[in-house]
Design an enzyme around this catalytic site. Structure first.
Site, PDB file in Angstrom:
ATOM      1  CD1 TRP B 359      -3.071   1.323   0.583  1.00 55.78           C
ATOM      2  CD2 TRP B 359      -1.705   2.444   2.017  1.00 55.78           C
ATOM      3  NE1 TRP B 359      -3.475   2.494   0.854  1.00 55.78           N
ATOM      4  CE2 TRP B 359      -2.756   3.176   1.908  1.00 55.78           C
ATOM      5  CE3 TRP B 359      -0.762   2.696   2.942  1.00 55.78           C
ATOM      6  CZ2 TRP B 359      -2.771   4.491   2.206  1.00 55.78           C
ATOM      7  CZ3 TRP B 359      -0.919   3.969   3.537  1.00 55.78           C
ATOM      8  CH2 TRP B 359      -2.013   4.687   3.373  1.00 55.78           C
ATOM      9  CG  HIS B 360       3.347   2.396   3.099  1.00 54.98           C
ATOM     10  ND1 HIS B 360       2.843   1.508   4.215  1.00 54.98           N
ATOM     11  CD2 HIS B 360       3.502   3.514   4.017  1.00 54.98           C
ATOM     12  CE1 HIS B 360       2.496   2.136   5.135  1.00 54.98           C
ATOM     13  NE2 HIS B 360       2.856   3.366   5.086  1.00 54.98           N
ATOM     14  N   GLY B 361       3.561   1.701  -1.351  1.00 53.60           N
ATOM     15  CA  GLY B 361       4.368   1.989  -2.688  1.00 53.60           C
ATOM     16  C   GLY B 361       4.579   0.640  -3.451  1.00 53.60           C
TER      17      GLY B 361
END
Lengths: 359, 525, 75
Positions: B359-361
């Site tokens: 989700w962060h990247g």
């Protein structure tokens, strides 16, 4: 909340806003460069407003005008009243707006534009924008000037509130920032920046051939605008290339200006070919930085010659003998020689100049 | 429109003025209009993606809501006529249909997110494995898409679970998704919480407004004075890993921890402060995370709304799903009680942290970052009996000093895991951390080398002072909100402080073009 | 209720489940514990606690949890 309380809150908030504005004004004044010990040319544009009015001739352009022409000498020899609105690496759009701004205060009879800046079709440095524009008084002209000059990283707001631009100077504050908080020093003589020291031309770098000699469209547009504005106001526009050797002025460039001048019926003189023969510039004695700028002696020689050129090619009156003008100019002349003497004294004492004021 | 811009301040001023001038029933519409205006700055194409999320989630919610209503009224009408099994069967039938709607909505939105955010990452993996040369699509990630999609998915899952009725008014729902203060970086709000205050009506409340404004100013201070100044050194240190080894890696860990904290919590302070000025309560996202004694606690206090989102919508459903219970049963039988008990929990934990990383990247460094966090959590879970015995045996472990040691340990542990973000290269990060033990350059701390990173000693002094301010405020918060105590002071003191704060930010903020007098030099003597 | 208390005692032996009503709010039970409880409960009582029932109110005390189990058994 009752009414009284609301009024109290609003009053307190308004007071706070007022104090905040004052505090920010103070910080802005403190942090904006004073241009006294360093980068003194930053004073030039603002100084114009002290000598605005009654000038028959206006010079606009970069250092080739403010280092090379002496209004005092033009007055002494020809009774010509003149002012220079130069700034470091002034670009042609700066010059154009300088002219427009000047017209808010006076309408000169002759405008002299130094054509070196035709070579720059793009802004070269954000710093020179600040040096050219920060000193200008606010008007719609300045607004347009800023909009025309800004580089991508700049914002209009930072011209309205220079604190936004100079806030990071907090780590660079010096005593001059307090000393010149309210007042300043006068640098120029009607826009002329004096240097009396000498650094002869010892070597001229070879001019590399360019891929393209044509000037940028933007420059031509502004030259047209300048010409039209002069016409509209009954001003005679004179184009000039000052006799400094660097940066190199290419023949190909010169031809374009010659053609433009003849097409539009303007006077144009390139002083480079006649600098030594006719004007009498001695490149071993008349420049303070090996040919980039003339020193006082060079500027006076050039001004003497140029005064005669103006007499021959324009219809400028000789104001010598007019009592009020004589009085006004005698003060300028005094200041002029005082500075020359102070610089000479410092040069004698220290062997080099450390500032324009010689102190 | 970034928070740190004069455009945003003007935007806020205009909003505040209109918000409290229009009739109160129009306040939320004003907010919606301003939110759309705010989002338009990110380009109209971004608006399309948000519109898709709003439309699909709204209608899915409405349909699920109607089905649930129909179900309830049917059961009520038939009540007596239906026996328990019939009721159960009927409920299951309806549930199947609502589940279908929910799945469609999740697939459309998460699919959209996956395509935009992860396609290129997928292509790079495929290219890497099969030595192919598929071209990248290079989508531009629409502003805040990870946040508003997660927020909307939380909503639709809650509606499906019957936690609350769906929002009937489309425009009101659109505001829930697009509410501008939380678009850039969250928090990820829950509908039942945010909707309580989002739609007003709100009278102008001086106390609330002033407290909100203070929080905004504090957020700007953290962002502009500390984070934006320190970021120069972070970029320098991570940009040239071959040059900056050993002690510089330690410095990078520290600098990045401070920068990220100041930037992220500062942004959230602005978000929550702006909302408070509007009379709206947005969920807290941080609870002084660097005071955490262990990693599990850290993740309860850092990016809280993301953590609870993953817990409520992935971790719990996953670990109590029938499949997982089956796995649990199986593993207990085959692997024994001790291990079998752990299987479902740890499996869910690993999946959640993998998802959190992703989700962060879309990059390996984020995935490895997530799994490392997971590893630390599982290891500390396993070691917890050991710790408990240790704490019982040694009494010093309950002292303040030992607590500070624990905070210190957690801070650096999380810091080292976090540098994966900045190096953006998994083996590279491990190599760099390794150089701490192989490169003996601690002397650089004292020979002025640190002043070559793009920050002068004055900059470091400002950062240090800023950190001291953050630490002081955090410690003061042990005794309740600092702003409450501030508001109790006489107005003169408060206004003087506010003016000083604004001036500090204006002068010491790292914004605009830095001043270099050298650039102004034209002729030298 | 007795079986439930046994399950809970297994997880944290030193907690007084008869009086404590802040198992979640005070962080006594973490998410790992909750999952363990749910897994145990599902095998002991043959009842599935769905994810949407995992809220503090249902897990703050043994009594609340028992009430939840009874409610689910009843459905």
């Amino acid at each position: 909340m009752n009414k009284k309380k609301v009024v109290k809150i609003i009053a307190a908030a308004l007071c706070a806003v007022l104090v905040l504005v004052l505090a920010l004004w103070f910080l802005q004044r403190l942090l904006t460069p004073k241009y006294i010990d360093k980068n003194e040319e930053g004073l030039l544009v603002k100084e114009y407003y002290d000598y605005a009015g009654g000038n028959d001739v206006l010079f606009i352009g970069d250092c080739e005008v403010y280092s090379n022409f002496s209004p005092v000498r033009l007055w002494q020899e020809y009774g010509i009243t003149s002012a220079i609105r130069g700034s470091p690496q002034q670009l042609i759009w700066h010059s154009y707006y300088m002219l427009e701004d000047t017209l808010r205060y006076e309408t000169p009879k002759v405008v002299v534009f130094n054509v070196l800046s035709m070579k720059y079709g793009e802004p070269q440095s954000e710093a020179y924008n600040r040096l050219a524009l920060d000193g200008m008084k606010w008007s719609s002209v300045k607004l347009r000037a800023v909009k025309a000059s800004m580089t991508e990283e700049e914002s209009l707001l930072s011209y309205v509130f220079p604190l936004l631009r100079f806030h990071s100077r907090w780590s660079d504050l010096r005593s001059e920032d307090l000393k010149y908080f309210f007042n300043t020093r006068q640098l120029s003589h009607n826009g002329y920046v004096m240097r009396i020291d000498v650094q002869p031309v010892d070597y001229i770098p070879r001019a590399e051939p360019l891929a393209d000699y044509s000037f940028a469209d933007t420059c031509w547009e502004y030259l047209d605008k300048m010409k039209d504005l002069c016409e509209k106001n009954g001003i005679q526009l004179v184009l000039i290339k000052a006799p400094t050797l660097m940066p190199h002025w290419y023949d190909e460039w010169d031809e374009q200006i010659v053609k433009y001048a003849s097409d539009n019926g303007l006077c144009y003189v390139n002083t480079l070919p006649i600098a030594e023969s006719e004007i009498g510039i001695d490149y071993t004695a008349d420049t303070f930085d090996a040919g980039q700028h003339l020193n006082l002696s060079g500027a006076e020689k050039l001004s003497s010659w140029f005064g005669a050129y103006l007499k021959a090619n324009t219809a400028l009156p000789n104001h010598r003998g007019e009592a009020d003008l004589e009085l006004k100019w005698s003060e300028k002349i005094d200041r002029y020689y005082e500075m020359a003497d102070a610089q000479a004294a410092q040069l004698e004492r220290d062997g080099k100049l450390s500032g324009y004021w010689g102190d | 429109m970034p928070f740190v811009s004069f455009g945003f301040i003007a935007f806020l001023a205009a909003l505040m003025l209109l918000y409290y001038l229009v009739p109160k029933r129009f306040q939320w519409m004003m907010l919606l209009a301003f939110s759309i205006f705010f989002y338009c700055f990110a380009g109209w194409t971004s608006l399309i993606f948000m519109a898709v999320t709003i439309l699909t989630t709204y209608f899915a919610g409405a349909v699920i809501g109607r089905m649930a209503e129909a179900r309830d009224s049917y059961i009520k009408e038939q009540g007596a006529a239906m026996d328990r099994d019939a009721k159960k069967a009927y409920k299951a039938k309806v549930k199947k249909r609502t589940y279908l709607i929910l799945s469609l909505c999740l697939i459309v939105n998460l699919g959209m997110l996956a395509v935009i955010k992860y396609t290129d990452f997928g292509i790079s993996i495929v290219n890497g494995i099969f030595r192919t040369n598929i071209g990248y699509l290079r989508f531009i990630l629409p502003l805040g898409i990870s946040f508003y999609i997660f927020q909307s998915m939380g909503y639709i899952i809650d509606v499906y679970r019957g936690k609350y009725a769906p929002e009937k008014n489309f425009a009101r729902f659109a505001l829930f998704v697009s509410f501008f203060p939380q678009l850039l970086q969250g928090p990820i709000s829950r509908f039942d919480e945010l909707s309580q205050t989002l739609y007003g009506p709100h009278d102008f409340d001086y106390q609330n407004f002033a407290k909100g404004a203070w929080r905004v100013v504090w957020g700007f201070f953290k962002k502009v004075v500390i984070a934006d100044r320190l970021v120069t050194a972070v970029i320098t240190l991570s940009g040239e890993p071959d040059v900056y080894k050993g002690v510089y890696v330690v410095a990078l860990v520290l600098f990045y921890a401070i920068q990220l904290y100041a930037d992220f919590t500062g942004g959230i302070d602005i978000t929550i402060g702006v909302a408070q000025m509007l009379g709206i309560k947005v969920a807290e996202n941080f609870d002084r995370p660097f005071f955490s004694l262990n990693v599990t606690e850290y993740w309860r206090r850092w990016h809280i709304t993301m953590g609870t989102w993953f817990k409520d919508y992935i971790f719990y459903p996953l670990s109590v799903s029938p499949k997982m219970l089956k796995i649990s049963k199986w593993s207990r039988e085959k692997l024994g009680q001790a291990i079998g008990k752990r299987v479902p929990v740890y499996l869910s934990t690993i999946i959640v942290w993998f998802a959190t990383g992703l989700w962060h990247g879309a990059a390996w460094n984020f995935i490895v970052w997530g799994l490392l966090n997971c590893l630390v959590i599982i290891v500390s879970q396993e070691l917890s009996p050991l710790y408990q015995r240790f704490h019982k045996k040694f009494r010093f472990s309950n002292t303040k000093g030992y607590n500070v040691f624990q905070m210190f340990r957690t801070f650096w542990l999380m810091g080292f895991i976090r540098v994966l973000d900045v190096y953006r290269d998994v083996p590279g990060t491990f190599r760099q951390v390794g150089t701490i033990f192989t490169t003996a350059n601690w002397g650089d701390l004292f020979n002025g080398s640190f002043l070559e990173l793009g920050l002068g000693w004055q900059d470091f002094a400002v950062v240090l002072a800023g950190c001291a301010a953050m630490l002081t405020v955090s410690i003061l918060q042990n005794k309740g909100q600092v702003r409450d105590r501030l508001m109790a002071r006489p107005p003169v003191v408060r206004y003087a402080l506010l003016i000083a704060a604004v001036c500090l930010i204006m002068v010491f903020g790292a914004y605009g073009i830095g001043y270099d007098s050298g650039a102004f030099i034209y002729t030298r003597f | 209720m007795e079986e439930l208390l046994n399950i809970l005692k297994d997880i944290h032996a030193d907690v007084d489940y008869d009086t404590c009503t802040t198992l979640i709010d005070d962080g006594i039970l973490d998410s790992f514990d909750i999952i363990s409880i749910i897994t145990e409960v599902s095998s002991e009582f043959d009842v599935q606690i769905p994810a949407n029932e995992i809220v503090p109110e249902n897990f703050n005390s043994a009594a609340a949890l028992w009430k939840l189990i009874e409610k689910l058994l009843d459905e």
